[in-house]
Design a protein around this motif. Structure first.
Motif, PDB file in Angstrom:
ATOM      1  N   LEU A 221       0.818  -1.207   0.000  1.00  0.00           N
ATOM      2  CA  LEU A 221       0.000   0.000   0.000  1.00  0.00           C
ATOM      3  C   LEU A 221       0.852   1.257   0.000  1.00  0.00           C
ATOM      4  O   LEU A 221       0.502   2.255  -0.642  1.00  0.00           O
ATOM      5  N   GLU A 222       1.983   1.225   0.683  1.00  0.00           N
ATOM      6  CA  GLU A 222       2.872   2.390   0.667  1.00  0.00           C
ATOM      7  C   GLU A 222       3.381   2.656  -0.748  1.00  0.00           C
ATOM      8  O   GLU A 222       3.369   3.801  -1.227  1.00  0.00           O
ATOM      9  N   LEU A 223       3.799   1.605  -1.425  1.00  0.00           N
ATOM     10  CA  LEU A 223       4.275   1.750  -2.799  1.00  0.00           C
ATOM     11  C   LEU A 223       3.132   2.111  -3.748  1.00  0.00           C
ATOM     12  O   LEU A 223       3.285   2.972  -4.633  1.00  0.00           O
ATOM     13  N   GLU A 224       1.982   1.467  -3.570  1.00  0.00           N
ATOM     14  CA  GLU A 224       0.840   1.715  -4.460  1.00  0.00           C
ATOM     15  C   GLU A 224       0.318   3.138  -4.299  1.00  0.00           C
ATOM     16  O   GLU A 224      -0.103   3.763  -5.271  1.00  0.00           O
ATOM     17  N   HIS A 225       0.349   3.654  -3.076  1.00  0.00           N
ATOM     18  CA  HIS A 225      -0.085   5.035  -2.852  1.00  0.00           C
ATOM     19  C   HIS A 225       0.793   6.005  -3.639  1.00  0.00           C
ATOM     20  O   HIS A 225       0.289   6.932  -4.298  1.00  0.00           O
ATOM     21  N   THR A 226       2.113   5.792  -3.579  1.00  0.00           N
ATOM     22  CA  THR A 226       3.038   6.658  -4.329  1.00  0.00           C
ATOM     23  C   THR A 226       2.824   6.499  -5.826  1.00  0.00           C
ATOM     24  O   THR A 226       2.821   7.488  -6.583  1.00  0.00           O
ATOM     25  N   TRP A 227       2.651   5.254  -6.282  1.00  0.00           N
ATOM     26  CA  TRP A 227       2.378   4.963  -7.694  1.00  0.00           C
ATOM     27  C   TRP A 227       1.094   5.654  -8.139  1.00  0.00           C
ATOM     28  O   TRP A 227       1.028   6.280  -9.197  1.00  0.00           O
ATOM     29  N   ARG A 228       0.045   5.578  -7.331  1.00  0.00           N
ATOM     30  CA  ARG A 228      -1.250   6.182  -7.681  1.00  0.00           C
ATOM     31  C   ARG A 228      -1.148   7.704  -7.711  1.00  0.00           C
ATOM     32  O   ARG A 228      -1.720   8.351  -8.592  1.00  0.00           O
ATOM     33  N   PHE A 229      -0.443   8.270  -6.736  1.00  0.00           N
ATOM     34  CA  PHE A 229      -0.270   9.725  -6.674  1.00  0.00           C
ATOM     35  C   PHE A 229       0.452  10.237  -7.913  1.00  0.00           C
ATOM     36  O   PHE A 229       0.221  11.362  -8.363  1.00  0.00           O
ATOM     37  N   ALA A 230       1.329   9.391  -8.481  1.00  0.00           N
ATOM     38  CA  ALA A 230       2.054   9.751  -9.703  1.00  0.00           C
ATOM     39  C   ALA A 230       1.304   9.319 -10.959  1.00  0.00           C
ATOM     40  O   ALA A 230       1.893   9.231 -12.041  1.00  0.00           O
ATOM     41  N   ASP A 231       0.004   9.043 -10.844  1.00  0.00           N
ATOM     42  CA  ASP A 231      -0.839   8.622 -11.974  1.00  0.00           C
ATOM     43  C   ASP A 231      -0.317   7.356 -12.646  1.00  0.00           C
ATOM     44  O   ASP A 231      -0.423   7.200 -13.869  1.00  0.00           O
ATOM     45  N   GLY A 232       0.259   6.445 -11.839  1.00  0.00           N
ATOM     46  CA  GLY A 232       0.739   5.188 -12.384  1.00  0.00           C
ATOM     47  C   GLY A 232       2.047   5.292 -13.147  1.00  0.00           C
ATOM     48  O   GLY A 232       2.461   4.314 -13.793  1.00  0.00           O
TER      49      GLY A 232
END
Length: 273
Positions: A192-203
């Protein structure tokens, strides 16, 4: 199934105490990915988790069977609804999951690497795999990311993977913990920590830093490889990079560079052809 206590997992991981919206643990199911794909069509919410003690129809990439006996592995899937991420970037969620698996191995004191696209490797054998799938024909964009992590030794009847790749498990390499609840909490927290950063950067795996982390963890890079592609063709050369789309770049013997988005990669000895 005492080490997969649903109340403990919910207390640690589900809102308001944790980042996930819902989490369930089942004794057995066909496939946690298949279950969440179906649940997505019925309106299951973003960041829903399903964990199984055993799977009777566990799936890997290219519709291969993932052997999932009770008590030996961590089998879980996460439903995500990253509505602002372009659909073409959803496939890179597998890279996010791969890095989260690396975190689990490191925390357990085991040295591991990733084999492209997302196999967790320990001492030349496969310890875990990732299956990332977009939810088809949904009104709202969604994806399901599943992992199978071998924790305890598997039956000797488990077949080798592509290229004769053997299976292994954390316990075989002196892991400091083989408690699947602890491993689930570690994986889901890192994911979730990595996915949150990934999502914030629009993938975008470059802007999010996922690509840098993946390149550092990827043991395929610099290796001479044979890529076995859908349809039966092959590519042989040196794996030189992974691009922002998650494609493996192979420099072939004639100097041409081939970008692969799918296929099985076998690490070769330098003298192999």
């Amino acid at each position: 199934m005492t080490d997969l206590d649903v109340l403990v997992l919910r207390e640690r991981l589900v809102a308001p105490n944790g980042p996930y919206a819902a989490l369930d643990v089942v004794a057995t199911t066909g496939s946690t990915n298949a279950d969440l794909l179906a649940a997505a069509g019925e309106g299951a919410v973003d960041r829903t988790v399903l964990v199984a003690d055993a799977q009777t129809a566990g799936r890997g990439r290219r519709d291969r069977t993932w052997v999932s006996p009770a008590g030996t592995g961590l089998y879980l899937s996460v439903l995500l609804r990253p509505s602002a991420v372009p659909a073409g970037r959803l496939g890179t969620l597998g890279m996010v999951a791969g890095l989260a698996l690396m975190h689990v191995a490191t925390e357990a004191g085991v040295t591991a690497s990733l084999k492209w696209p997302n196999d967790l490797m320990i001492a030349g054998a496969k310890c875990a795999g990732v299956l990332s799938e977009a939810v088809p024909d949904g009104a709202a964009q969604a994806a399901v990311v599943g992992i199978g992590l071998n924790v305890a030794p598997l039956p000797e009847t488990v077949p080798a993977g592509p290229g004769g790749l053997p299976a292994t498990c954390l316990a075989d390499h002196g892991a400091t913990t083989t408690d699947r609840g602890t491993l689930a909490i570690g994986f889901l927290g890192a994911f979730l920590e990595l996915e949150h950063t990934w999502r914030f950067a629009d993938g975008d795996v470059e802007r999010s830093g996922v690509l840098t982390g993946y390149r550092e963890a990827c043991g395929t890079l610099g290796q001479r490889v044979r890529a076995e592609l859908p349809g039966g063709s092959t590519r042989v050369g040196v794996a030189v990079d992974v691009d922002a789309g998650g494609r493996l770049l192979i420099k072939m013997d004639d100097g041409a560079v081939s970008a692969l988005s799918a296929g099985d990669v076998v690490h070769l000895n330098p003298e192999d052809v």
